[in-house]
Structure formats: C-alpha cells, structure tokens
Write a protein that holds these residues in place. Structure first.
Motif, PDB file in Angstrom:
ATOM      1  N   LEU A  52      45.773  35.381  36.441  1.00  0.00           N
ATOM      2  CA  LEU A  52      45.340  36.991  36.606  1.00  0.00           C
ATOM      3  C   LEU A  52      44.727  37.036  37.909  1.00  0.00           C
ATOM      4  CD1 LEU A  52      45.207  37.923  32.846  1.00  0.00           C
ATOM      5  CD2 LEU A  52      47.142  38.803  34.575  1.00  0.00           C
ATOM      6  N   GLU A  53      43.511  36.194  38.053  1.00  0.00           N
ATOM      7  CA  GLU A  53      42.796  36.196  39.243  1.00  0.00           C
ATOM      8  C   GLU A  53      43.646  35.871  40.472  1.00  0.00           C
ATOM      9  OE1 GLU A  53      38.112  34.988  39.836  1.00  0.00           O
ATOM     10  OE2 GLU A  53      39.264  33.394  39.221  1.00  0.00           O
ATOM     11  N   ALA A  54      44.485  34.968  40.448  1.00  0.00           N
ATOM     12  CA  ALA A  54      45.264  34.851  41.513  1.00  0.00           C
ATOM     13  C   ALA A  54      46.067  35.826  41.934  1.00  0.00           C
ATOM     14  CB  ALA A  54      46.164  33.221  41.456  1.00  0.00           C
ATOM     15  N   THR A  55      46.632  36.609  40.998  1.00  0.00           N
ATOM     16  CA  THR A  55      47.478  37.816  41.314  1.00  0.00           C
ATOM     17  C   THR A  55      46.492  39.152  41.919  1.00  0.00           C
ATOM     18  OG1 THR A  55      47.323  38.496  38.962  1.00  0.00           O
ATOM     19  CG2 THR A  55      49.373  37.113  40.058  1.00  0.00           C
ATOM     20  N   GLY A  56      45.314  39.057  41.683  1.00  0.00           N
ATOM     21  CA  GLY A  56      44.306  39.953  42.106  1.00  0.00           C
ATOM     22  C   GLY A  56      43.931  41.299  41.211  1.00  0.00           C
ATOM     23  N   TYR A  57      44.363  40.655  39.684  1.00  0.00           N
ATOM     24  CA  TYR A  57      44.099  41.765  38.548  1.00  0.00           C
ATOM     25  C   TYR A  57      42.810  41.532  37.988  1.00  0.00           C
ATOM     26  CZ  TYR A  57      49.169  42.782  38.933  1.00  0.00           C
ATOM     27  OH  TYR A  57      50.573  42.843  39.088  1.00  0.00           O
ATOM     28  N   ILE A  58      42.341  40.558  38.125  1.00  0.00           N
ATOM     29  CA  ILE A  58      40.886  40.152  37.517  1.00  0.00           C
ATOM     30  C   ILE A  58      40.018  39.521  38.527  1.00  0.00           C
ATOM     31  CG2 ILE A  58      41.691  40.325  35.289  1.00  0.00           C
ATOM     32  CD1 ILE A  58      41.251  37.409  35.140  1.00  0.00           C
ATOM     33  N   HIS A  59      38.596  39.379  38.243  1.00  0.00           N
ATOM     34  CA  HIS A  59      37.835  38.501  38.761  1.00  0.00           C
ATOM     35  C   HIS A  59      36.838  37.942  37.842  1.00  0.00           C
ATOM     36  CE1 HIS A  59      35.346  42.066  39.904  1.00  0.00           C
ATOM     37  NE2 HIS A  59      34.436  41.353  39.453  1.00  0.00           N
ATOM     38  N   ARG A  60      36.454  36.599  38.006  1.00  0.00           N
ATOM     39  CA  ARG A  60      35.491  36.068  37.045  1.00  0.00           C
ATOM     40  C   ARG A  60      34.229  35.719  37.795  1.00  0.00           C
ATOM     41  NH1 ARG A  60      38.799  30.666  35.369  1.00  0.00           N
ATOM     42  NH2 ARG A  60      39.403  31.023  37.705  1.00  0.00           N
ATOM     43  N   LYS A  61      33.259  36.046  37.107  1.00  0.00           N
ATOM     44  CA  LYS A  61      32.014  35.903  37.668  1.00  0.00           C
ATOM     45  C   LYS A  61      30.842  35.620  36.711  1.00  0.00           C
ATOM     46  CE  LYS A  61      28.656  38.301  40.488  1.00  0.00           C
ATOM     47  NZ  LYS A  61      28.135  39.695  41.246  1.00  0.00           N
ATOM     48  N   ARG A  62      29.937  34.622  37.237  1.00  0.00           N
ATOM     49  CA  ARG A  62      28.991  34.034  36.030  1.00  0.00           C
ATOM     50  C   ARG A  62      28.068  35.178  35.741  1.00  0.00           C
ATOM     51  NH1 ARG A  62      29.875  29.148  34.014  1.00  0.00           N
ATOM     52  NH2 ARG A  62      31.180  27.748  35.236  1.00  0.00           N
ATOM     53  N   SER A  63      27.371  35.152  34.666  1.00  0.00           N
ATOM     54  CA  SER A  63      26.508  36.093  34.249  1.00  0.00           C
ATOM     55  C   SER A  63      25.199  35.915  34.864  1.00  0.00           C
ATOM     56  CB  SER A  63      26.367  36.323  32.575  1.00  0.00           C
ATOM     57  OG  SER A  63      25.241  36.905  32.319  1.00  0.00           O
ATOM     58  N   LYS A  64      24.523  36.947  35.349  1.00  0.00           N
ATOM     59  CA  LYS A  64      23.330  36.809  36.003  1.00  0.00           C
ATOM     60  C   LYS A  64      22.347  36.171  34.922  1.00  0.00           C
ATOM     61  CE  LYS A  64      24.039  40.002  39.843  1.00  0.00           C
ATOM     62  NZ  LYS A  64      23.899  41.232  40.327  1.00  0.00           N
ATOM     63  N   GLU A  65      22.335  36.693  33.678  1.00  0.00           N
ATOM     64  CA  GLU A  65      21.444  36.477  32.469  1.00  0.00           C
ATOM     65  C   GLU A  65      21.527  35.109  32.033  1.00  0.00           C
ATOM     66  OE1 GLU A  65      23.445  39.335  32.180  1.00  0.00           O
ATOM     67  OE2 GLU A  65      21.859  40.591  33.334  1.00  0.00           O
ATOM     68  N   ASP A  66      22.752  34.521  31.808  1.00  0.00           N
ATOM     69  CA  ASP A  66      23.183  33.283  31.263  1.00  0.00           C
ATOM     70  C   ASP A  66      24.246  32.635  32.281  1.00  0.00           C
ATOM     71  OD1 ASP A  66      23.731  31.065  29.849  1.00  0.00           O
ATOM     72  OD2 ASP A  66      24.060  32.130  28.063  1.00  0.00           O
ATOM     73  N   GLU A  67      23.869  31.626  32.943  1.00  0.00           N
ATOM     74  CA  GLU A  67      24.628  31.095  33.955  1.00  0.00           C
ATOM     75  C   GLU A  67      26.223  30.327  33.160  1.00  0.00           C
ATOM     76  OE1 GLU A  67      25.355  30.311  37.330  1.00  0.00           O
ATOM     77  OE2 GLU A  67      24.003  32.077  37.420  1.00  0.00           O
ATOM     78  N   ARG A  68      25.911  30.220  31.900  1.00  0.00           N
ATOM     79  CA  ARG A  68      26.919  29.440  31.123  1.00  0.00           C
ATOM     80  C   ARG A  68      28.068  30.604  30.676  1.00  0.00           C
ATOM     81  NH1 ARG A  68      23.270  27.505  26.233  1.00  0.00           N
ATOM     82  NH2 ARG A  68      22.600  29.460  26.807  1.00  0.00           N
ATOM     83  N   THR A  69      27.612  31.916  30.999  1.00  0.00           N
ATOM     84  CA  THR A  69      28.654  32.748  30.432  1.00  0.00           C
ATOM     85  C   THR A  69      29.407  33.385  31.730  1.00  0.00           C
ATOM     86  OG1 THR A  69      27.031  33.388  28.722  1.00  0.00           O
ATOM     87  CG2 THR A  69      28.821  35.199  29.469  1.00  0.00           C
ATOM     88  N   VAL A  70      30.715  33.342  31.527  1.00  0.00           N
ATOM     89  CA  VAL A  70      31.637  34.053  32.740  1.00  0.00           C
ATOM     90  C   VAL A  70      32.196  35.254  32.159  1.00  0.00           C
ATOM     91  CG1 VAL A  70      33.944  33.655  33.647  1.00  0.00           C
ATOM     92  CG2 VAL A  70      32.263  31.594  33.359  1.00  0.00           C
ATOM     93  N   ILE A  71      31.853  36.355  32.936  1.00  0.00           N
ATOM     94  CA  ILE A  71      32.272  37.707  32.825  1.00  0.00           C
ATOM     95  C   ILE A  71      33.603  37.981  33.310  1.00  0.00           C
ATOM     96  CG2 ILE A  71      31.761  40.109  32.756  1.00  0.00           C
ATOM     97  CD1 ILE A  71      29.713  38.430  31.150  1.00  0.00           C
ATOM     98  N   ILE A  72      34.720  38.828  32.848  1.00  0.00           N
ATOM     99  CA  ILE A  72      35.772  38.956  33.293  1.00  0.00           C
ATOM    100  C   ILE A  72      35.890  40.366  33.368  1.00  0.00           C
ATOM    101  CG2 ILE A  72      38.398  39.008  32.899  1.00  0.00           C
ATOM    102  CD1 ILE A  72      37.016  36.066  32.891  1.00  0.00           C
TER     103      ILE A  72
END
Length: 146
Positions: A78-98
């Motif tokens: 989904l990220e490759a098709t450009g529909y979403i992006h994933r980003k690490r949370s600023k509060e907790d680097e272990r958490t990935v936000i979609i």
C-alpha cells in the motif's frame, strides 16, 4: 471397507459452507477491487484507515485481527502504491504510525460504490442482511472465545 461417518461428510460441515461463502464473496469483490488496484486484504486495511487514520500498526493489527507478519507486507504494498505512509512515532520509536496519503484519502471516493455493488451481488433484503450479520457476529464471538 470404507467406514461411513456422516460427521465427516463435507455436506454436514459449517466450516465448509463458510469457506465456500468466503471464496464466492471474494470472487465478487475482485473486479471492483481490481479497478482500485487493491486486493481484498488491502481493501480491509484501507477501510480501517478511512474509519480512523493515523493509527499504530499494532492497533490496526488488532482491528483487522491480523498478525503483524501478515499485515506488514500489505502495508509495504500500500505504501508502494502511494496510498499510505508509515512513520515512527516521535513519542515512542518502537511504534509505527500508519497514515493515509492524499491518494489514499481520494481512493475512498472511488471505493464508495463497492459496498453497494456487493449488496446487489448478494441480493439480500435489509432484514436478511441484518439477521445474517447478527448471526455471524454471534458465531465469531463464540469461536473467538474458545
């Protein structure tokens, strides 16, 4: 000599009916989802994000009842098709936000017809639909409790 065990006949299995129904419904979805360049599991991800954007992967995993090993490849595509992006949370680097991209948000407008088309395929009255949904919810709850 072959034993006759009626409890082992396919025609007596609820799970076989559920399997066949799942395959039939997924086949009905396919042409509509092909137009959106989505697989059925990707469509589920997008629906979850259209409902609540900017959520952690573990929350999405819980919502969809998919383990992260299954979810991660879906998110990569989904990220490759450009529909979403994933980003690490600023509060907790272990958490990935979609988060949805602009294209992912705009895709919702194209997808709005899919539920209507599926309703036409199944040809259920509103009463039948609600009754079936209630029955399925009960079965899911009972199956997940065991």
């Amino acid at each position: 000599m072959k034993e006759n065990y009626p409890e082992l006949k396919l025609e007596n299995q609820i799970c076989f009916r559920v399997y066949r129904l799942n395959r039939a419904i997924t086949n009905h979805y396919r042409p509509f989802l092909n137009e959106l360049d989505l697989t059925y599991p990707q469509y589920l991800v997008m629906m979850a994000l259209w409902e609540k954007d900017g959520i952690p992967v573990n929350s999405l995993s819980e919502t969809l009842k998919l383990d992260t090993g299954t979810l991660s490849p879906l998110l990569k595509r989904l990220e490759a098709t450009g529909y979403i992006h994933r980003k690490r949370s600023k509060e907790d680097e272990r958490t990935v936000i979609i988060k949805l991209t602009k294209a992912g948000t705009e895709l919702q407008k194209k997808a709005i017809e899919v539920p209507h088309e599926m309703a036409n395929c199944l040809d259920l009255s509103e009463e039948e639909y609600l009754s079936l949904r209630e029955t399925l919810d009960k079965l899911i709850l009972k199956a997940e409790q065991r």
